[in-house]
Each structure stands twice: as structure tokens, then as C-alpha cells.
Write a protein that holds these residues in place. Structure first.
Motif, PDB file in Angstrom:
ATOM      1  N   LEU A   1       1.410   2.854 -18.747  1.00  0.00           N
ATOM      2  CA  LEU A   1       1.784   1.509 -18.312  1.00  0.00           C
ATOM      3  C   LEU A   1       2.612   1.543 -17.035  1.00  0.00           C
ATOM      4  CD1 LEU A   1       2.641   0.091 -21.829  1.00  0.00           C
ATOM      5  CD2 LEU A   1       0.902  -0.865 -20.314  1.00  0.00           C
ATOM      6  N   TRP A   2       3.551   2.463 -16.962  1.00  0.00           N
ATOM      7  CA  TRP A   2       4.435   2.545 -15.799  1.00  0.00           C
ATOM      8  C   TRP A   2       3.646   2.923 -14.541  1.00  0.00           C
ATOM      9  CZ3 TRP A   2       8.846   0.741 -14.290  1.00  0.00           C
ATOM     10  CH2 TRP A   2       9.469   1.295 -13.159  1.00  0.00           C
ATOM     11  N   THR A   3       2.766   3.917 -14.665  1.00  0.00           N
ATOM     12  CA  THR A   3       1.972   4.362 -13.518  1.00  0.00           C
ATOM     13  C   THR A   3       1.114   3.232 -12.978  1.00  0.00           C
ATOM     14  OG1 THR A   3       1.906   6.642 -14.322  1.00  0.00           O
ATOM     15  CG2 THR A   3       0.213   6.000 -12.722  1.00  0.00           C
ATOM     16  N   ASN A   4       0.441   2.509 -13.869  1.00  0.00           N
ATOM     17  CA  ASN A   4      -0.434   1.425 -13.431  1.00  0.00           C
ATOM     18  C   ASN A   4       0.354   0.239 -12.880  1.00  0.00           C
ATOM     19  OD1 ASN A   4      -3.504   1.869 -14.102  1.00  0.00           O
ATOM     20  ND2 ASN A   4      -2.380   2.815 -15.779  1.00  0.00           N
ATOM     21  N   THR A   5       1.551   0.003 -13.427  1.00  0.00           N
ATOM     22  CA  THR A   5       2.405  -1.054 -12.874  1.00  0.00           C
ATOM     23  C   THR A   5       2.817  -0.710 -11.450  1.00  0.00           C
ATOM     24  OG1 THR A   5       3.253  -1.617 -15.079  1.00  0.00           O
ATOM     25  CG2 THR A   5       4.545  -2.347 -13.187  1.00  0.00           C
ATOM     26  N   GLU A   6       3.206   0.545 -11.235  1.00  0.00           N
ATOM     27  CA  GLU A   6       3.584   0.986  -9.887  1.00  0.00           C
ATOM     28  C   GLU A   6       2.434   0.797  -8.903  1.00  0.00           C
ATOM     29  OE1 GLU A   6       6.917   4.430  -9.724  1.00  0.00           O
ATOM     30  OE2 GLU A   6       4.980   5.055 -10.550  1.00  0.00           O
ATOM     31  N   LEU A   7       1.221   1.183  -9.326  1.00  0.00           N
ATOM     32  CA  LEU A   7       0.066   1.052  -8.446  1.00  0.00           C
ATOM     33  C   LEU A   7      -0.228  -0.404  -8.118  1.00  0.00           C
ATOM     34  CD1 LEU A   7      -2.370   3.715  -9.980  1.00  0.00           C
ATOM     35  CD2 LEU A   7      -1.217   3.822  -7.759  1.00  0.00           C
ATOM     36  N   MET A   8      -0.091  -1.294  -9.116  1.00  0.00           N
ATOM     37  CA  MET A   8      -0.361  -2.712  -8.883  1.00  0.00           C
ATOM     38  C   MET A   8       0.671  -3.335  -7.943  1.00  0.00           C
ATOM     39  SD  MET A   8      -1.822  -4.329 -12.428  1.00  0.00           S
ATOM     40  CE  MET A   8      -0.795  -3.400 -13.542  1.00  0.00           C
ATOM     41  N   VAL A   9       1.942  -3.008  -8.148  1.00  0.00           N
ATOM     42  CA  VAL A   9       2.999  -3.542  -7.281  1.00  0.00           C
ATOM     43  C   VAL A   9       2.813  -3.031  -5.859  1.00  0.00           C
ATOM     44  CG1 VAL A   9       5.477  -3.517  -6.817  1.00  0.00           C
ATOM     45  CG2 VAL A   9       4.658  -3.857  -9.157  1.00  0.00           C
ATOM     46  N   LEU A  10       2.517  -1.734  -5.736  1.00  0.00           N
ATOM     47  CA  LEU A  10       2.290  -1.161  -4.413  1.00  0.00           C
ATOM     48  C   LEU A  10       1.086  -1.807  -3.750  1.00  0.00           C
ATOM     49  CD1 LEU A  10       3.066   0.933  -2.291  1.00  0.00           C
ATOM     50  CD2 LEU A  10       1.648   2.603  -3.501  1.00  0.00           C
ATOM     51  N   GLY A  11       0.028  -2.045  -4.535  1.00  0.00           N
ATOM     52  CA  GLY A  11      -1.160  -2.695  -4.000  1.00  0.00           C
ATOM     53  C   GLY A  11      -0.863  -4.094  -3.489  1.00  0.00           C
ATOM     54  N   LEU A  12      -0.049  -4.851  -4.223  1.00  0.00           N
ATOM     55  CA  LEU A  12       0.324  -6.199  -3.791  1.00  0.00           C
ATOM     56  C   LEU A  12       1.142  -6.159  -2.502  1.00  0.00           C
ATOM     57  CD1 LEU A  12       1.267  -7.974  -7.146  1.00  0.00           C
ATOM     58  CD2 LEU A  12      -0.579  -8.615  -5.581  1.00  0.00           C
ATOM     59  N   VAL A  13       2.068  -5.212  -2.430  1.00  0.00           N
ATOM     60  CA  VAL A  13       2.885  -5.068  -1.217  1.00  0.00           C
ATOM     61  C   VAL A  13       1.982  -4.771  -0.022  1.00  0.00           C
ATOM     62  CG1 VAL A  13       4.629  -3.646  -0.066  1.00  0.00           C
ATOM     63  CG2 VAL A  13       4.968  -4.352  -2.441  1.00  0.00           C
ATOM     64  N   LYS A  14       1.043  -3.846  -0.212  1.00  0.00           N
ATOM     65  CA  LYS A  14       0.130  -3.479   0.875  1.00  0.00           C
ATOM     66  C   LYS A  14      -0.758  -4.664   1.259  1.00  0.00           C
ATOM     67  CE  LYS A  14       1.422   0.855   0.920  1.00  0.00           C
ATOM     68  NZ  LYS A  14       2.195   1.408   2.059  1.00  0.00           N
ATOM     69  N   LEU A  15      -1.145  -5.469   0.263  1.00  0.00           N
ATOM     70  CA  LEU A  15      -1.992  -6.637   0.526  1.00  0.00           C
ATOM     71  C   LEU A  15      -1.238  -7.681   1.340  1.00  0.00           C
ATOM     72  CD1 LEU A  15      -4.762  -8.014  -0.122  1.00  0.00           C
ATOM     73  CD2 LEU A  15      -3.603  -9.078  -2.064  1.00  0.00           C
ATOM     74  N   PHE A  16      -0.008  -7.991   0.920  1.00  0.00           N
ATOM     75  CA  PHE A  16       0.776  -9.031   1.602  1.00  0.00           C
ATOM     76  C   PHE A  16       1.244  -8.588   2.987  1.00  0.00           C
ATOM     77  CE2 PHE A  16       1.690 -10.725  -2.819  1.00  0.00           C
ATOM     78  CZ  PHE A  16       0.934 -11.865  -2.636  1.00  0.00           C
ATOM     79  N   THR A  17       1.328  -7.278   3.209  1.00  0.00           N
ATOM     80  CA  THR A  17       1.739  -6.777   4.525  1.00  0.00           C
ATOM     81  C   THR A  17       0.545  -6.454   5.411  1.00  0.00           C
ATOM     82  OG1 THR A  17       1.925  -4.530   3.591  1.00  0.00           O
ATOM     83  CG2 THR A  17       3.932  -5.862   3.704  1.00  0.00           C
ATOM     84  N   GLY A  18      -0.660  -6.780   4.923  1.00  0.00           N
ATOM     85  CA  GLY A  18      -1.854  -6.616   5.734  1.00  0.00           C
ATOM     86  C   GLY A  18      -2.415  -5.215   5.790  1.00  0.00           C
ATOM     87  N   GLN A  19      -1.881  -4.301   4.985  1.00  0.00           N
ATOM     88  CA  GLN A  19      -2.382  -2.920   5.014  1.00  0.00           C
ATOM     89  C   GLN A  19      -3.662  -2.761   4.206  1.00  0.00           C
ATOM     90  OE1 GLN A  19       0.862   0.150   4.685  1.00  0.00           O
ATOM     91  NE2 GLN A  19       2.165  -1.630   4.417  1.00  0.00           N
TER      92      GLN A  19
END
Length: 456
Positions: free
Chosen positions: A334-352
Motif C-alpha cells: 500500500l505504501w509503495t503504490n501510494t508513493e507512486l500515485m502521489v509522485l505521479g500526480l506531482v509530475k502531472l501537475f508540474t507538466g512532467q
């Protein structure tokens, strides 16, 4: 059938979310006028009553809502009633608003723990990538590298390879004659050209029929991709110069030649240097063979980004047979997948991560159906758990019309000591809802396009 199962599982997650709001409200003595399962568009499949709450099931199942007397201007509940949501303390209202998110997190935990307990294993978050077959022709770099069938891929250019498509990503980024070259290599070859052609002007356009001695070409620098790029969480940072069309055409003519006779009345020595610099990028493989790590001779991909191998991909599963393993491995998963999802959202909102890679319910349903069909019901449950976590993370974002937006208004109310103006809240919420609708249509378009083009 598998797609139907996935739709039902996703519908269950939405029901769980709304039940969080409903149960917390009732526990705090807040009256709930309506509990809607599905979006209130189109026909209503069922309408009933449980206590003071009207239960509605709408045809469009992928949605839900909880309606309070505060939402109805015609409600006969007195304005000062303790059963009204708005008359509760900020803390109590925060509990009700965040209860949907909490319910989704708990649901994800239950699904993962249940899977770990019953299935007896969980994904370890990596894959074994082995060489199933070498299909490159005799004499190719793959055939000469020492790579053998059955080798387990460990690293390419110092990047650990433990997920599908990572080899393909490296091969694509290392394409032969990709029309790009580093400024350092171009300058290096440019200076060499000046040295072996001392009578030629380095800056002026070369006259037609001028004979230019060429220098020996060499490999470009190996590509190095970060972990996030390999996982698809950010775009690769390309530090090379893009060659012009003229330089690309020139490259095709002079690669491997010892001398070039100028055929174009606008060619410079720098153009020739750039054309000579677009060569090939080596991929340095390390494989695991019979318990030993073996470094291979460099492998090169062709102009299509292919290296000529077939891969056997097998997900690594970790056992969860004891209560301790069930709990610890479930938590890690759960923790690993949460980290990946949060990181993915950050990358999405920052245009990466480009918006075209943003997908929604259509793609999720298709993917989920495929997962259940090919990988089994338990993998479908794990995907459902990840979707539940994703719902929680998305809903807690401080965006108007989402739970996080309502919590933000409560925080402002707490700071300023009085509620935010109702009309202001309504305008902001409507704007937020409009943005969400536009985003939803964009996501649906992405999903349909991906389906039509068979990307998913």
C-alpha cells in the motif's frame, strides 16, 4: 463478464466512499435527506426509504452523493436545527467531509490484506526480465554481445531493469541515427575537422565541389535514464541538439566515408560535424547468469529502436503465509503504490507527464477486465485497492467541488473565525465543478483514443 466485474468493483468503491459520508453524518446526528448511488442523470432504477433518508439508485452507476437538508432551500428542517450539517462544529464537519476518503483508504487496506491472506502472496513491486529468444540476424551487435537465452536482465547503462518495457524504452532512446547529437561531441568533431582541413574556413559557407576530409566517427555517449523515467513518471530530459533536415540528409551521405564533396551551396563545416556526430549509442548490459553477474559487449538498437530480442516477463511475488507477513507486506504494498500515485500526480501537475497520458474510468475498466481475465481475480482485487487509494488521494486534493476543497473552506473558516461567504463558496465550487467536467471529458477522450488506437 470480466469488464462487468470490474464495473461492479469500481461501483463498490464509490458506494464505500459515500457510505463513509453517510455513516459519519448519522453518527454525529446530522440528518441525511438522500443517499444516491450513481449520478442523478437519466432514469432512476430504484427509490426507497430507510428512516429519514431517501435511497436512490440511478442508471449511471459510476458515481454517488449524499444530500443534506442544507442543500435544499425548501427543506422544512428549522434553520437552527442541530440536525443541519452547517450547525455542527468545524471539527465535526471535517470528520464528515473526510470520512469518504478514510473509507476508501480502509477499503484498500481490507482488499489488500484479504488478498494477502487468501491468495498467500503479494506482488513484490518488480519483475524478472529474461531473454526468451534472440531474433536479431547473425553478425548483429546482440549476437556478438555474448547475450544468451535464459539470461536475466539486471542493468542497462547502470539502470536496474525490473519492470516491463524498460528495455524497450532504452532501445528507443538509443536509436541509431535518431537525428540528435550532443553539443560536446559536435564541437569535438568540429575541431578535428578544422585540424585536418586547415585550408578551409571554419565559419564560412563552403563553396560547391569543395573536398572535405572527414574524421573517424565514434559512438555517442550512452543514454542514462532515471528511475522515474523508466517507470513512466516523468519525461526523459534530452540534452542533445536536434539536427536540421539538411544535417540529417547530409549524415546519410557521409557516414562511413573518408571524404565528402560539397553538393549544397549552404553547407558549413559545422553542418558536417553535426552530421558525423549522429551515430549510435551503446547499451551496456549486465545480466545474471548461473548466479553470476556478467557484463556484455555493447548492444546497439537499429533505426527503429529495436535490438532483436524477445523477453519473458514474470512478476515477482512475495509469500504472505504468516500473520506478520500478511500485515507487513500489505503495508509495504500500500505504501509503495501510494508513493507512486502521489509522485505521479506531482509530475502531472508540474507538466512532467503529458495530459494525454491521463486516463480515467473507461481505461481503468478495460484494464481491470484484462487483468482479471489474464492474471486472475486476486490481481483484479489488488487493482481495485489501488483505484480506491487513488480515489482517496484525488478527493483529498484542495480543489473546489472535491472533499479537499470543502476541507480548505473549513480551514479558512477556522482561521478567520467566520464562515466563507456562501455566494463566494458557491461561485468557486461551480467553477471547480466546471473544470472537473472539462477534465472528465478530456480523460474520456484520452480513454477512447487509447482504445481505438489499441494503446490499452
Amino acid at each position: 463478464m470480466n469488464v462487468i466485474i470490474m464495473i461492479l468493483l469500481i461501483s463498490l468503491l464509490i458506494l464505500v466512499h459515500e457510505l463513509g459520508h453517510f455513516l459519519s453524518a448519522r453518527a454525529l446526528g446530522i440528518k441525511v435527506d438522500k443517499f444516491g448511488f450513481g449520478l442523478p442523470f437519466g432514469p432512476t432504477l430504484y427509490e426507497g426509504q430507510i428512516g429519514d433518508t431517501k435511497i436512490l439508485v440511478h442508471a449511471l452507476l459510476l458515481g454517488g452523493y449524499v444530500s443534506f437538508p442544507d442543500d435544499d432551500v425548501n427543506s422544512d428542517l428549522p434553520a437552527d436545527s442541530d440536525e443541519r450539517f452547517q450547525n455542527k462544529s468545524i471539527g465535526q464537519r471535517a470528520i464528515v467531509i473526510s470520512a469518504g476518503v478514510i473509507a476508501n483508504v480502509l477499503c484498500a487496506m481490507v482488499l489488500v490484506v484479504f488478498t494477502a491472506a487468501v491468495w498467500g502472496k503479494l506482488p513484490a513491486g518488480k519483475y524478472d526480465i529474461r531473454i526468451a529468444k534472440i531474433v536479431a540476424p547473425s553478425g548483429s551487435s546482440v549476437q556478438e554481445s555474448g547475450l544468451l537465452r535464459g539470461d536475466k536482465l539486471y542493468k542497462i547503462n547502470d539502470s536496474i531493469i525490473d519492470f516491463p518495457f524498460q528495455v524497450d524504452k532504452y532501445a528507443q532512446m538509443s536509436k541509431l541515427h535518431d537525428g540528435m547529437a550532443s553539443k560536446e561531441l559536435i564541437d569535438e568533431i568540429y575541431n578535428e575537422l578544422k585540424n585536418v582541413n586547415p585550408n578551409l574556413s571554419a565559419t564560412d559557407v563552403l563553396p560547391l565541389k569543395t573536398k572535405v576530409k572527414l574524421v573517424m566517427v565514434r559512438d555517442e555517449s550512452p543514454v542514462h535514464l532515471s528511475r522515474n523515467v523508466l517507470l513512466g513518471l516523468e519525461r526523459p530530459k534530452i540534452k542533445e541538439e536536434k539536427l536540421s533536415e539538411k544535417q540529417i540528409e547530409l549524415s546519410k551521405k557521409i557516414q562511413g566515408e573518408k571524404e565528402y564533396t560539397v553538393e549544397n551551396d549552404s553547407t558549413t563545416l559545422y553542418d558536417i560535424a553535426a552530421a558525423l556526430s549522429d551515430t549510435q549509442k551503446p547499451m551496456n548490459f549486465i545480466v545474471l547468469r548461473n548466479g553470476r553477474y556478467v557484463r556484455l559487449r555493447p548492444i546497439y538498437s537499429d533505426e527503429n529502436g529495436k535490438i532483436g530480442i524477445m523477453q519473458n516477463i514474470e512478476e515477482v511475488l512475495t509469500p504472505t503465509r504468516t500473520p506478520e507477513q500478511i500485515l507487513t507486506k500489505s503495508g509495504e504494498y500500500l505504501w509503495t503504490n501510494t508513493e507512486l500515485m502521489v509522485l505521479g500526480l506531482v509530475k502531472l501537475f508540474t507538466g512532467q507527464i503529458p495530459m494525454k497520458e491521463l486516463h480515467g474510468i473507461v481505461a481503468i475498466t478495460k484494464l481491470g477486465g484484462d487483468v482479471i481475465e489474464h492474471q486472475g481475480f486476486f490481481k483484479g482485487l489488488l487493482l481495485t485497492a489501488i483505484i480506491s487509494l487513488n480515489l482517496a488521494i484525488i478527493n483529498i486534493l484542495p480543489i473546489p467541488a472535491l472533499d479537499g476543497g470543502h476541507l480548505l473552506f473549513l480551514l479558512i473558516e477556522k482561521i478567520k473565525g467566520s464562515p466563507v461567504n456562501e455566494k463566494t463558496v458557491e461561485k468557486i465550487a461551480n467553477a471547480g465543478f466546471t473544470i472537473l467536467l472539462i477534465l472528465m471529458f478530456l480523460i474520456i477522450f484520452n480513454d477512447i483514443f487509447a482504445l481505438v488506437t489499441k494503446q490499452i
